[in-house]
Design a protein around this motif. Structure first.
Motif, mmCIF file in Angstrom:
data_model
loop_
_atom_site.group_PDB
_atom_site.id
_atom_site.type_symbol
_atom_site.label_atom_id
_atom_site.label_comp_id
_atom_site.label_asym_id
_atom_site.label_seq_id
_atom_site.Cartn_x
_atom_site.Cartn_y
_atom_site.Cartn_z
ATOM 1 N N VAL A 136 9.050 -13.762 12.671
ATOM 2 C CA VAL A 136 9.613 -13.311 11.403
ATOM 3 C C VAL A 136 8.737 -12.176 10.877
ATOM 4 O O VAL A 136 7.535 -12.360 10.664
ATOM 5 C CB VAL A 136 9.671 -14.461 10.378
ATOM 6 N N ILE A 137 9.342 -11.017 10.706
ATOM 7 C CA ILE A 137 8.588 -9.869 10.203
ATOM 8 C C ILE A 137 8.159 -10.167 8.774
ATOM 9 O O ILE A 137 8.988 -10.549 7.942
ATOM 10 C CB ILE A 137 9.470 -8.595 10.253
ATOM 11 N N VAL A 138 6.871 -10.038 8.490
ATOM 12 C CA VAL A 138 6.412 -10.297 7.125
ATOM 13 C C VAL A 138 6.028 -9.021 6.380
ATOM 14 O O VAL A 138 6.051 -8.988 5.148
ATOM 15 C CB VAL A 138 5.258 -11.333 7.080
ATOM 16 N N SER A 139 5.685 -7.979 7.116
ATOM 17 C CA SER A 139 5.477 -6.694 6.447
ATOM 18 C C SER A 139 5.589 -5.569 7.456
ATOM 19 O O SER A 139 5.513 -5.808 8.662
ATOM 20 C CB SER A 139 4.106 -6.642 5.752
ATOM 21 N N ASP A 182 0.860 -1.173 0.000
ATOM 22 C CA ASP A 182 0.000 0.000 0.000
ATOM 23 C C ASP A 182 0.904 1.233 0.000
ATOM 24 O O ASP A 182 1.811 1.330 0.816
ATOM 25 C CB ASP A 182 -0.885 -0.015 1.261
ATOM 26 N N TYR A 183 0.646 2.138 -0.905
ATOM 27 C CA TYR A 183 1.438 3.372 -0.905
ATOM 28 C C TYR A 183 0.574 4.494 -1.431
ATOM 29 O O TYR A 183 0.188 4.494 -2.592
ATOM 30 C CB TYR A 183 2.695 3.198 -1.762
ATOM 31 N N LEU A 223 1.854 10.062 2.986
ATOM 32 C CA LEU A 223 3.227 9.910 3.495
ATOM 33 C C LEU A 223 3.383 8.639 4.323
ATOM 34 O O LEU A 223 4.096 8.623 5.330
ATOM 35 C CB LEU A 223 3.646 11.134 4.318
ATOM 36 N N VAL A 224 2.688 7.571 3.931
ATOM 37 C CA VAL A 224 2.905 6.277 4.570
ATOM 38 C C VAL A 224 3.000 5.195 3.504
ATOM 39 O O VAL A 224 2.474 5.329 2.406
ATOM 40 C CB VAL A 224 1.798 5.901 5.584
ATOM 41 N N LEU A 225 3.695 4.141 3.885
ATOM 42 C CA LEU A 225 3.984 3.063 2.959
ATOM 43 C C LEU A 225 3.833 1.746 3.703
ATOM 44 O O LEU A 225 4.288 1.613 4.832
ATOM 45 C CB LEU A 225 5.435 3.230 2.492
ATOM 46 N N SER A 226 3.203 0.772 3.043
ATOM 47 C CA SER A 226 3.172 -0.568 3.621
ATOM 48 C C SER A 226 3.896 -1.479 2.650
ATOM 49 O O SER A 226 3.595 -1.512 1.464
ATOM 50 C CB SER A 226 1.730 -1.034 3.815
#
Ligand SMILES: Cc1cc2nc3c(=O)[nH]c(=O)nc-3n(C[C@H](O)[C@H](O)[C@H](O)COP(=O)(O)OP(=O)(O)OC[C@H]3O[C@@H](n4cnc5c(N)ncnc54)[C@H](O)[C@@H]3O)c2cc1C
Lengths: 404, 488
Positions: free
Chosen positions: A176-179, A70-71, A76-79
């Motif tokens: 484990v970081i996935v996003s 998502d952008y 001013l945020v981004l996933s």
């Protein structure tokens, strides 16, 4: 390819690259059920960080999770998925006049997930903070086979406990970081870097101190020895006219033979500089990080230099972040007795530095020491967290602080 | 009173002296509340209020509470707006207002070491002459404590540029629920281990009692400029907000007030807000003088382009303060319009602000309740103020329904439940709107790790009846669901 990378001399028997967060969580659950030990891997640029793992059976790559989720530039945020490369994300953002104001060590291959897990930060930390300050949401896969999320896509959020901060720097030991969801910033319209060549360390520190005491608000301010030469380096950002004015002021403060770089030349200079901090050590060298309160930086660098000289090691790079309190040293050690030299070097500095970390060194040198320089006072709370999220110690056993 | 009760009071007095313990019902009364509107959160009376002056005393109180098996609720100034400082299950309230010393200001390190009861504004007032300020600036800053700011991860108008409390906390001395005193973080970066400082900030007094905070100070800006732009309506003002952000300008603050707010504020404080404006936008720019001047011009142009009918620019402090006064006193001024108001706090992605504000207007009509808007527009953080009169039958219920409706709408727009005020008891029931059972289990992991007996500030944040179970137990559940077995 499917060849697993080596971690501190240990080679996992398999490399798995799940195609989705759910699949990754399933893989973790399966590993837990089978009693396997797992090392999460992103770009593989910082595998040298940490104590040697107790055991590693499976390398678990996040590289297939690499999309932008998502952008919305106006927000001013981004996933972004954890396996997205830092350089690719920056390129995407640059297309919209935006940026993550970070300069982590490691080459362009580092992933967002890896950068969060290792909490590595470069010289820009002085003016822009770290990824910790940009992280507004996170999704993590746990050995229970579940994916949990916290935070959100808004820049201000106190809905529930602040898990993003907890995962930042936890070296994959809780999940484990996935996003990740990140705040992004407008890119500065102009930048300049001043490099003042000086004769000795004290000149570099004095020059840097004058800049720090001035009205300038550099995003980075370093006193360093690289390629055999001492210098002070100042990075400035802002509107073009302002940057020009401030660069002239900085040149006056530095009082020596000063080179000024603009725009992409300035950015490129910092990429080369930060490359010396890459989490990797040649077979004859170690990379160390020392941290103190900012006001003690000068004393620390001097003590580190003395200790390095005294140990017979040869400093290849000494990089002090003035105003931050971090000193990073890359030094060549005589392979004969290198492990002992490394131990005595860290022991000599420990009394004057708050934290001494061996960031990278040949595996054989690391065996006898705790690269984190000891366990924190709150180790029991850490253990409780670990046993909640990863009771069977599936993830990176032994690698993190306290050999968690 | 029972003997056990007398015994407890006696033991507390032995730790704190007679003046350090409140236990008579009349003395406990004010501690039944926080800053929330009555009805939005529950009230509850503690058995006793302890007012320690040292960390050792805090630790001794906590050990005593363990011995008596009593819950502990930390409390600062009690300005919280989500019920956080209310002793939901009785027990001991530990009020930190007497631990109010600034222990150290270090201009070179740009840090301050403070006790938790230091008032937010007093910290900045003490550091500004030396060249620095404490950036988190909740609107309650004249009253709220740094300990409360840490516990709520508070924000304020200047968070747009400077970040919220967690971005300014370097280390904490904490009394853990078992009575031990530990430090997390510190003056140097790169402390090994999990970022427990990060976990503690925003933990709403549920994990430990902060007895010292090492906070970051920010250099005073060289120049500051405040602009007040008047718009015909809220839509055009929020369009200006988007344009400013899109232009790559990050103001220090960007606050929006609607006409209803202006009606309350202007007659009371004469800040110079045009009474006929549909909305005003207050923009503050700070930093290097040259940049501030140029950005100030850009912001003024962008405001005019999006429909501003006037733009006032103030560069000198008295005039800047006057423009700010209207914003800072907005809540206090509401009394001119209404006997009661409910201050709501939700947050949406910045681009969803116009949609969220439209929804606020619809809800106002649907529930026949006037709603004033004062918002941290640059952050997407809304503060609808629902005006009502509690003497009217059913008014409180109507307000609560309307507020729930607003929460739902903001979540649908991709937002969160709270941008600043926290969950406490106020929004615990709504937590499942944004988090799954698994998400909550991860949060429970933090709670269990610090407070396995769940004695610190119980009945907060997690939905009522929620048991802080183990993530491990969820694996069986997850697998069962995958296999289509809904046995659990
Ligand atoms: C008029 C008004 C305006 C406000 N504006 C803002 C705003 O702009 N931004 C914003 O973020 N908030 C705002 N608030 C909310 C509130 O002021 C903040 O949450 C503030 O930080 C609370 O501080 P306090 O000292 O009053 O804490 P309290 O209300 O006493 O306690 C709040 C929470 O913190 C815990 N706590 C307190 N001290 C400690 C400690 N030492 N250790 C551990 N836990 C502790 C308590 O248990 C409780 O859960 C406003 C409130 C009012 C009444």
């Amino acid at each position: 390819m499917n060849t697993p990378p080596t971690i501190d001399g240990l080679t996992p028997s398999a490399l798995v690259t799940p195609l989705s967060a759910a699949e990754l969580a399933d893989t973790l659950a399966q590993a837990a059920a089978d009693g396997l030990k797992v090392a999460p891997i992103g770009g593989g640029t910082a595998l040298a960080l940490g104590n040697p793992p107790e055991r590693v059976d499976l390398a678990l790559s996040t590289l297939a999770l690499n999309g932008v989720l998502d952008y919305e530039p106006s927000d001013l945020v981004l996933s972004v998925a954890a396996g997205a490369r830092f350089a690719d994300v920056q390129a995407l953002l640059a297309g919209h006049g935006q940026t993550l104001p970070l300069d982590p060590p490691g080459d362009a291959a580092a992933t967002i997930g890896g950068l969060i897990a290792t909490a590595l930060a470069g010289p820009r930390r002085l003016g822009s903070g770290t990824l910790r300050d940009l992280l507004i949401g996170i999704a993590v896969a746990h050995p229970a086979g579940i994916v949990t999320k916290s935070g959100g896509m808004v820049v201000k959020n106190v809905t529930g406990f602040d898990l993003p901060r907890l995962y930042h720097g936890s070296l994959g030991t809780l999940g484990v970081i996935v996003s990740a969801n990140l705040k992004v910033l407008p890119r500065a319209r102009a930048e300049a870097t001043l490099i003042a060549r000086v004769v000795a360390l004290d000149d570099a520190l004095a020059a840097a101190d004058r800049v720090r005491a001035s009205r300038l608000r550099p995003v980075a301010l370093e006193a360093a020895l690289v390629d055999g030469a001492w210098f002070a380096a100042v990075r400035l950002e802002g509107r073009p006219a302002t940057v020009a004015t401030l660069a002239a002021e900085a040149a006056g403060l530095l009082e020596s033979d000063t080179e000024t770089l603009h725009g992409t030349d300035s950015a490129a200079w910092w990429r080369r500089y930060v490359a010396h901090q890459a989490v990797h050590a040649a077979p004859d060298e170690a990379l160390l990080r020392f941290a103190v309160r900012p006001r003690a930086t000068a004393d620390l660098v001097r003590a580190v230099l003395r200790a390095v000289d005294g140990s017979g090691a040869i400093p290849r790079a000494v990089m002090a972040s003035v105003g931050v309190g971090t000193v990073i040293v890359r030094a060549a050690l005589d392979p004969e007795g290198a492990a002992a030299t490394l131990s005595s070097l860290t022991a000599t500095i420990s009394p004057i530095a708050d934290h001494v970390t061996v960031i990278a060194a040949p595996p054989a040198w690391k065996r006898g020491l705790d690269v984190w320089g000891g366990a924190p006072q709150t180790l029991d709370v850490m253990r409780a967290l670990k046993s909640h999220f990863d009771p069977e110690r599936v993830l990176n056993p032994g690698r993190f602080a306290g050999r968690i | 009173m029972s003997r056990a009760h007398d015994h407890l009071i006696e033991r507390l007095e032995r730790i704190l002296g007679p003046g350090g313990v409140f236990h008579r019902p009349a003395d406990l009364l004010v501690y039944e509340y926080d800053g929330s509107v009555e009805g939005a959160v529950d009230t509850a009376a503690p058995v006793a209020v302890a007012l320690p002056t040292t960390t050792e005393q805090v630790a001794a109180i906590v050990r005593l509470a363990n011995e008596f098996d009593l819950p502990v609720t930390p409390r600062g100034a009690g300005t919280g707006l989500s019920g956080g400082a209310v002793a939901q299950r009785g027990g001991i309230v530990v009020a930190l207002t007497r631990m109010d010393r600034i222990l150290e200001i270090d201009p070179e390190d740009r840090t301050a070491l403070v006790e938790p009861g230091v008032i937010n504004l007093e910290l900045s007032e003490a550091t500004i002459p030396g060249g620095h300020f404490f950036a988190p600036d909740p609107s309650s800053q004249k009253a709220c404590t740094v300990g409360g700011n840490v516990a709520e991860n508070s924000g304020g108008p200047h968070c747009l540029k400077y970040g919220v409390t967690t971005n300014h906390v370097l280390g904490l001395e904490v009394v853990l629920p078992d009575g031990r005193v530990v430090w997390t973080g510190g003056r140097a970066g790169h402390a090994p281990g999990y970022d427990l400082t990060g976990a503690l900030v925003g933990s709403e007094g549920m994990l430990g009692i902060v007895t010292k905070a090492l906070v970051r100070l920010t250099p005073n800006p060289e120049a500051t400029l405040v602009e007040l732009a008047a718009f015909p309506d809220v839509e055009s003002a929020s369009l200006a907000v988007s344009r400013i952000i899109a232009a790559g300008i990050v103001p220090a603050a960007l606050e929006l007030m609607d006409n209803l707010t202006i009606q309350a504020v202007e007659p009371a404080y004469h800040a110079g807000y045009p009474m006929d404006a549909g909305a005003v936008l207050l923009a503050e720019l700070d930093g290097i003088a040259e940049d501030v001047r140029a950005e100030g011009e850009d912001v003024a142009v962008l405001c005019r382009e999006t429909g501003a009918t006037s733009v006032r620019v103030a560069s000198e402090k008295p005039e800047r303060d006057l423009l700010w006064k209207g914003r800072k006193m907005a809540l206090a001024a509401m009394g001119r319009l209404t006997p009661n108001y409910y201050l709501h706090d939700t947050v949406v992605p910045r681009t969803k602000l116009p949609a969220a504000l439209r929804r606020v207007a619809e809800v106002a009509t649907e529930y026949d309740l006037p709603i004033a808007n004062v918002l941290h527009a640059g952050d997407g953080n809304l503060h609808p103020l629902i005006l009502f009169d509690r003497r009217q039958p059913g008014a409180v219920e109507r307000v609560l329904h309307a507020s729930h409706e607003l929460l739902h709408s903001c979540v649908e727009l991709g937002g969160a439940l709270s941008g600043e005020h926290g969950i406490g008891t106020e929004k615990r029931a709504a937590l499942t709107l944004v988090f799954s059972a698994d998400d909550l289990a991860a949060m429970a992991g933090i709670k269990n790790s610090f407070d396995p007996k769940s004695c610190f500030n119980p009945e907060k944040l997690f939905p009522a009846g929620y048991r802080c179970g183990e993530v491990r137990a969820l694996r069986a559940q997850a697998l069962a669901q995958k296999l289509g077995i809904y046995a659990m």
